[in-house]
Design a protein around this motif. Structure first.
Motif, PDB file in Angstrom:
ATOM      1  N   ASP A   1      23.874 -44.065  -0.925  1.00  0.00           N
ATOM      2  CA  ASP A   1      23.009 -42.978  -1.408  1.00  0.00           C
ATOM      3  C   ASP A   1      22.508 -42.140  -0.248  1.00  0.00           C
ATOM      4  N   GLY A   2      22.514 -40.838  -0.427  1.00  0.00           N
ATOM      5  CA  GLY A   2      21.963 -39.953   0.592  1.00  0.00           C
ATOM      6  C   GLY A   2      22.772 -38.686   0.738  1.00  0.00           C
ATOM      7  N   HIS A   3      22.419 -37.937   1.760  1.00  0.00           N
ATOM      8  CA  HIS A   3      23.056 -36.653   2.055  1.00  0.00           C
ATOM      9  C   HIS A   3      23.837 -36.824   3.354  1.00  0.00           C
ATOM     10  N   TRP A   4      25.152 -36.621   3.296  1.00  0.00           N
ATOM     11  CA  TRP A   4      26.041 -36.854   4.433  1.00  0.00           C
ATOM     12  C   TRP A   4      26.685 -35.545   4.874  1.00  0.00           C
ATOM     13  N   GLN A   5      26.691 -35.285   6.164  1.00  0.00           N
ATOM     14  CA  GLN A   5      27.391 -34.120   6.708  1.00  0.00           C
ATOM     15  C   GLN A   5      28.781 -34.558   7.144  1.00  0.00           C
TER      16      GLN A   5
ATOM     17  N   PHE B   1      29.261 -30.935   3.038  1.00  0.00           N
ATOM     18  CA  PHE B   1      28.382 -32.072   2.830  1.00  0.00           C
ATOM     19  C   PHE B   1      28.820 -32.886   1.618  1.00  0.00           C
TER      20      PHE B   1
ATOM     21  N   GLN C   1      23.830 -39.733  -5.243  1.00  0.00           N
ATOM     22  CA  GLN C   1      22.573 -40.138  -5.858  1.00  0.00           C
ATOM     23  C   GLN C   1      22.872 -40.771  -7.205  1.00  0.00           C
TER      24      GLN C   1
ATOM     25  N   ARG D   1      24.785 -39.259   8.505  1.00  0.00           N
ATOM     26  CA  ARG D   1      23.659 -39.013   7.600  1.00  0.00           C
ATOM     27  C   ARG D   1      22.952 -37.746   8.043  1.00  0.00           C
TER      28      ARG D   1
ATOM     29  N   GLN E   1      28.211 -35.213  -5.089  1.00  0.00           N
ATOM     30  CA  GLN E   1      28.359 -33.766  -5.062  1.00  0.00           C
ATOM     31  C   GLN E   1      28.953 -33.352  -3.725  1.00  0.00           C
TER      32      GLN E   1
ATOM     33  N   THR F   1      30.738 -31.562  -8.596  1.00  0.00           N
ATOM     34  CA  THR F   1      29.963 -32.744  -8.953  1.00  0.00           C
ATOM     35  C   THR F   1      30.844 -33.699  -9.735  1.00  0.00           C
TER      36      THR F   1
ATOM     37  N   SER G   1      26.854 -35.488  -1.067  1.00  0.00           N
ATOM     38  CA  SER G   1      25.587 -36.070  -1.495  1.00  0.00           C
ATOM     39  C   SER G   1      25.860 -37.101  -2.578  1.00  0.00           C
TER      40      SER G   1
ATOM     41  N   GLN H   1      29.534 -30.275  -1.281  1.00  0.00           N
ATOM     42  CA  GLN H   1      28.863 -28.998  -1.089  1.00  0.00           C
ATOM     43  C   GLN H   1      29.430 -28.251   0.100  1.00  0.00           C
TER      44      GLN H   1
END
Length: 134
Positions: free
Chosen positions: A30-34, A53, A57, A133, A62, A73, A55, A64
């Protein structure tokens, strides 16, 4: 008597607040990854994007790219500790659109090569996707 009523109301409030929370079973995923690198296995070429990116959750992933208007998504199948994550994009994106992120086909199965609190490395049949992250 008044203290008993206040105590009971406080207990009901605490119980009701805790019961509405959804729990994620994704752990560190879980989280936002570059995305730092997409190594294309088929061509042997690496791409180093700065604006892509991933993401994750709950049950959603998603993809991006702020330079494009629509994000992708997908619904994921994953439980903490699994070696793979399966992503099913319900809006049927084109293969070219998925390939921009190193994904091949829909649904796609990604093998988790590395997952810790700061790094994520995914392998698809087409590419190795290295993330940090964000």
């Amino acid at each position: 008597m008044r203290k008993l009523i206040i105590l009971m109301l406080a207990a009901v409030a605490v119980i009701s607040l805790g019961s509405c929370r959804r729990v994620s079973h994704n752990g560190k995923l879980d989280g936002h990854w570059q995305i730092r690198e997409i190594y294309n296995i088929e061509t042997g070429v690496s791409e180093y994007p700065t604006q892509k990116f991933i993401s994750v959750q709950l049950e959603l992933m998603q993809l991006q790219n702020p330079r494009q208007s629509a994000d992708l998504t997908g619904v994921i199948t994953y439980h903490k500790g699994d070696p793979e994550v399966i992503v099913d994009f319900r809006n049927n994106p084109t293969e070219a659109r998925l390939a921009e992120f190193g994904f091949k086909g829909n649904p796609t199965t990604l093998h988790i090569d590395r997952l810790d609190s700061k790094h994520l490395v995914l392998s698809s049949p087409m590419a190795v996707i290295t993330c940090r992250r964000f």
